[in-house]
Scaffold this active site. Structure first.
Site, mmCIF file in Angstrom:
data_model
loop_
_atom_site.group_PDB
_atom_site.id
_atom_site.type_symbol
_atom_site.label_atom_id
_atom_site.label_comp_id
_atom_site.label_asym_id
_atom_site.label_seq_id
_atom_site.Cartn_x
_atom_site.Cartn_y
_atom_site.Cartn_z
ATOM 1 C CG ASN A 158 -1.913 -1.095 1.220
ATOM 2 O OD1 ASN A 158 -2.735 -1.226 0.325
ATOM 3 N ND2 ASN A 158 -1.827 -1.954 2.229
ATOM 4 C CE1 TYR A 159 0.239 4.503 3.742
ATOM 5 C CE2 TYR A 159 0.238 2.220 4.483
ATOM 6 C CZ TYR A 159 -0.308 3.490 4.501
ATOM 7 O OH TYR A 159 -1.398 3.744 5.284
ATOM 8 C CG LEU A 160 7.084 0.646 0.426
ATOM 9 C CD1 LEU A 160 7.931 -0.580 0.738
ATOM 10 C CD2 LEU A 160 7.792 1.915 0.891
#
Length: 912
Positions: free
Chosen positions: A870-872
């Site tokens: 979800n974030y990288l």
DNA sequence: AGAACAACTTAGGAAACCTTCT
DNA sequence: AGAAGGTTTCCTAAGTTGTTCT
């Protein structure tokens, strides 16, 4: 065995089978710009409405028949509902093209929807879509050339100011890349921080330059897809058909054969011009390289052929790529372009993407997400099968009806879970079960119930299942897959895409996290009459899989991406949606936009930091709170923190922090301690700037521990403020930004020459750092300590071996035979060289084990996957892999590869 | 302005699956 | 072959954000 069995049966389908061959297709232009409100949801009303479960008719948009043809949800349609052939491989499908963008609720009456677009010339539509949108949405847009600017400041006033060089030729709306480069140096703002809390710093300018310049606007609207076709009569249809045929010829053989599934037939008779979509797998690699930085849409456009094709008007071709085995994957795509016709548009990349001055302001959503949508609805869990095992009440067996038994079974099988220790769980369960039992039932309290017989029965069933042979299991699985096959995909604008969660959630007991006030409540069975379907107007209504029942409602809303929804039985204010899978183009597109927005923040961050730093001491308390909250979100990657109801677990985020969650430690440290999302504990002590420390002191003053720290603030106010600083900026963007830039920095700083394994270690370290920043935790596995003990024992053993080897080596050097082994047997006589080699090997083994142990211990509570998913920004990982010759498959699982298909052809020099 | 509604992203744990060890 | 352990996928809860209603 109600519950477990049910779920069991339903959960193992493992799709993917076809993935492999399935090229990932991207066909759509990025959507984006918010359309105007008028377009928005036309119908919201429809859903609250009918209780009776009757479906109203769909009305044909084109003005054609508006007679309500009551659709018999249950009845009709069946035959068309699935086109068998579609089910298979080819992603390509021809579907009749739907015209109207906007949704109509089926229940409504049938007047035509006013399609505003229809009035517009195609070209204008096209423009709007591609350019204008951007402006509005701004976040992702970066203007490439300074030339295009123009425009009203209105859109982005404040934010524009934030850019260092406001005047630079860049238009306000889109932050320009160049501008930012300089800002980097100045920041006195940057706080000194401690380890995990460091504010990410930007990287060198040069990098920025290159990146930015190449990126034009990231967003493209998908309205492109929306070009309307004019509606035509039957003739048209015929004609279209012919055309279609032609197209077929061009299709790869395999495709063509499958391609025209009945879908088209079923689609209804009134077609407007058709568009056929096809997708070809393209093997060739041509253009990629330069494109990497471009938004997908850009890349799509590039392909000359599309434009050139005469026929292109009607067809959409999607090029897909696949991963080459080599490990470096390259995905290529190209898109359809119905709009080819308006050639004016693309005289080159620039023009295409440049912003047009005409933009309509608009809100964020309500944009058209698809033009045609075909799917088969959802599949339901099998009905409950009573087992007849009786529970004991005060020691005596009790007869239960199947309904009562089903609920009892749900409870019985949860015996080994932690929920059984929670009174709230038992209380809620009892209340709901009691309703099912009826007040007069012999069972009058839970305490006297003994669910052991059911529990035991369930254990036996589990065991039986385990004992099945591999073949039996396989056969079962295949059977299940076969039944589910048609639900696994949808056809969106002619492209076959996977559906994410097509299985309706089975009944069960609510498993809320933490101290959820509703844990243990009965989550009742969902029926077709609870489900609203969203589907293309011309698509066949999915057949209701349960005979005699009907869907609640049918909608045709192309401004949303959900295929179905129902009301959450636990909290009727909430909905459960069925969406496309993460690998779909629709999801991929928005994923990419998310990262582009985060990258954009890089260009603003310095000024944002300067601004909030200034406000740390503002006299305006609201301003001051916003400043401090923004600082915490930036520095600590905290979540925004919405208000919660009393019937939810008591957790907090930044805006909802309570006085008691933050403890000051003079002179300038803050100790955070609270439960965040999923009731995961956040504990962190950080040094902050003195003005922040003082501000916190002030916010806590005269408040009781349970009061809100930021009493003047809520997420709405905070986000409204953030949007003034940068278009599209919200609190969660900081998390994405923080995570991705941390990975990028670490990878670039720490990756050294070495073998692939060593590089992966570096990557995992960086990943771990991000996980810690984001507080992504996992529970320690039950067997963790046991495993550690075992590893320790093994190391001890090896060490003993080592000692022995050394002795033997000594002896061997003196010409003596080796010692006896512990079990008394004599060992082989080895040369000193051989013994030395063994010693070296053993040492290496021990070292490796110790390393593994440390890593294991280190990661026992850290979840690396969440940030990866979800974030990288996957482009960081892909580019790094390319630069360092690490096969991407080592970093991404099959499903992540599919999800990140859009990132695969990134330039190796990409920096976040 | 704030509540309610709606839609979509993010999250951890369980289950399934795969690999390695015995 | 089976157990153990690691990895991946599934499941669905729990967040955020944007829009609309009051």
């Amino acid at each position: 065995m109600a519950q477990p069995n049910l779920s069991k049966k339903f959960d193992d389908y493992d799709d993917d089978d076809d993935d492999d061959d399935q090229p990932i297709t991207f066909k759509r232009f990025a959507k984006k710009s918010p359309l105007h409100s008028e377009v928005k949801k036309a119908t919201s009303n429809s859903h609250g409405g009918q209780s009776n479960g009757k479906i109203t008719d769909v009305h044909s948009s084109n003005g054609q028949t508006s007679k309500p043809s009551p659709m018999k949800p249950c009845a009709g349609i069946a035959k068309q509902s699935n086109s068998p052939s579609l089910g298979d491989k080819p992603n390509i499908v021809n579907v009749k093209n739907e015209t109207k963008p906007i949704e109509h609720s089926s229940k409504g009456y049938c007047e035509d929807s006013e399609d505003d677009d229809d009035d517009k010339p195609l070209s204008s539509k096209w423009k709007i879509k591609s350019n204008h949108d951007n402006k509005v949405v701004a976040p992702v847009v970066i203007k490439k050339s300074s030339q295009d600017s123009d425009d009203d400041d209105d859109d982005v006033p404040l934010s524009a100011k934030f850019l260092r060089k406001p005047n630079s030729r860049t238009s306000d709306k889109k932050p320009v890349s160049k501008v930012q480069k300089e800002r980097q140096n100045g920041s006195s703002t940057s706080s000194k921080q401690q380890k995990s809390s460091t504010l990410p710093v930007k990287r060198e300018l040069e990098n920025c330059d290159s990146v930015h310049s190449s990126v034009k606007k990231s967003k493209v609207s998908d309205s492109a897809a929306s070009i309307k076709t004019k509606q035509v009569s039957v003739k048209c249809e015929l004609k279209a058909k012919e055309e279609e045929d032609d197209d077929d010829d061009k299709l790869p053989i395999s495709h063509s054969s499958v391609k025209k599934p009945k879908v088209s037939d079923s689609a209804g008779s009134i077609k407007t011009k058709q568009v056929s979509v096809k997708c070809e797998i393209k093997a060739k690699e041509e253009e990629d390289d330069d494109d990497d930085e471009l938004p997908i849409s850009h890349r799509f456009k590039k392909s000359p052929k599309l434009t050139d094709k005469p026929s292109s008007t009607k067809k959409i071709s999607t090029k897909v790529t696949k991963v080459n085995k080599s490990g470096s994957t390259s995905f290529k795509k190209q898109t359809k372009s119905k709009q080819t016709k308006n050639k004016s548009k693309r005289s080159g990349r620039d023009s295409e993407y440049s912003i047009s001055s005409t933009l309509l302001p608009s809100s964020g959503d309500g944009q058209k997400k698809w033009t045609t949508l075909v799917h088969n609805g959802v599949i339901f869990p099998p009905p409950y099968q009573p087992h007849g095992v009786k529970i004991l009440y005060k020691g005596k067996p009790v007869d239960l009806t199947p309904e009562q038994e089903e609920v009892a079974t749900m409870y019985a099988v949860m015996r080994d879970t932690d929920y059984m220790q929670k009174d709230k769980f038992k209380e809620n369960f009892w209340n709901d079960w009691r309703e099912v039992l009826g007040r007069k039932h012999v069972i009058q309290n839970l305490k006297d119930c003994d669910f052991t017989p059911i529990y035991d029965w369930h254990e036996i069933e589990k065991e039986k299942k385990k004992q099945m042979t591999t073949e039996e299991k396989k056969a079962l699985k295949e059977e299940k897959m076969k039944q589910e096959e048609k639900y696994t995909w949808a056809i969106v604008d002619g492209v076959k895409e996977k559906v994410g969660n097509f299985r309706v959630e089975p009944p069960g007991l609510f498993r809320g996290r933490g101290e959820h006030p509703k844990m243990g409540k009965l989550k009742k069975r969902i029926h077709p009459s609870d489900i609203t379907i969203n589907i293309g107007k011309d698509a066949p209504i999915p057949e209701c899989p349960i005979p005699g029942e009907c869907w609640k409602d049918i909608r045709h809303d192309n401004t949303v991406t959900w295929l179905c929804y129902w009301n959450d039985p636990i909290n009727s204010k909430l909905f459960k949606y069925v969406f496309l899978a993460a690998s779909s183009s629709l999801k991929g597109q928005s994923d990419k936009e998310k990262y582009e927005k985060a990258r954009l923040l890089k260009d603003y961050i310095e000024n944002i930091r300067a601004a909030y730093t200034k406000d740390f001491t503002s006299k305006d308390i609201t301003k001051q709170q916003i400043a401090v909250a923004t600082y915490l979100i930036d520095k600590l990657a905290l979540r925004a923190g919405n208000e919660k109801d009393d019937d939810e677990a008591d957790t907090v985020g930044c805006c909802t922090l309570k006085v008691e969650n933050v403890t000051r430690e003079a002179p300038n440290k803050l100790m955070f301690n609270f439960l965040g999302k999923d009731s995961i504990k956040y504990e962190n002590t950080v040094e902050v700037e003195l003005p922040v420390y003082n501000a916190i002191l002030k916010f806590q003053k005269d408040k009781s521990p349970g009061e809100s720290l930021f009493d003047m603030l809520d997420t709405n106010k905070l986000n409204t403020h953030l949007k003034e600083l940068m278009p599209g900026l919200t609190a969660k963007v900081f998390r994405t930004f923080n995570a991705s830039i941390t990975l990028d920095d670490k990878l670039n700083k720490d990756t050294k020459d070495g073998d692939v394994a060593e590089k992966i270690v570096v990557y995992n370290h960086a990943n771990k750092e991000v996980a810690i920043i984001c507080n992504h935790q996992r529970s320690v596995s039950k067997s963790h300590s046991q495993q550690m003990t075992k590893l320790n024992e093994k190391i001890d053993e090896l060490q003993a071996d080592l000692k022995e080897l050394k002795v033997d080596l000594d002896r061997a050097r003196k010409g003596k035979p080796p010692t006896k082994s512990s079990d008394g047997k004599s060992k082989r006589n080895l040369t000193p060289e051989a013994l030395e080699k063994k010693i070296t090997q053993t040492n290496a083994k021990i070292e490796k084990m110790q390393r593994d142990m440390r890593t294991k211990e280190d990661l026992k509570t850290v979840a690396l996957g969440t940030s990866k998913i979800n974030y990288l920004d996957p482009r960081i990982t892909v580019a790094w892999c390319k630069r360092h010759e690490v096969p991407i498959e080592k970093m991404f699982t099959k499903s992540l590869l599919a999800k990140f298909a859009w990132a695969m052809d990134v330039d190796p020099d990409f920096r976040f």
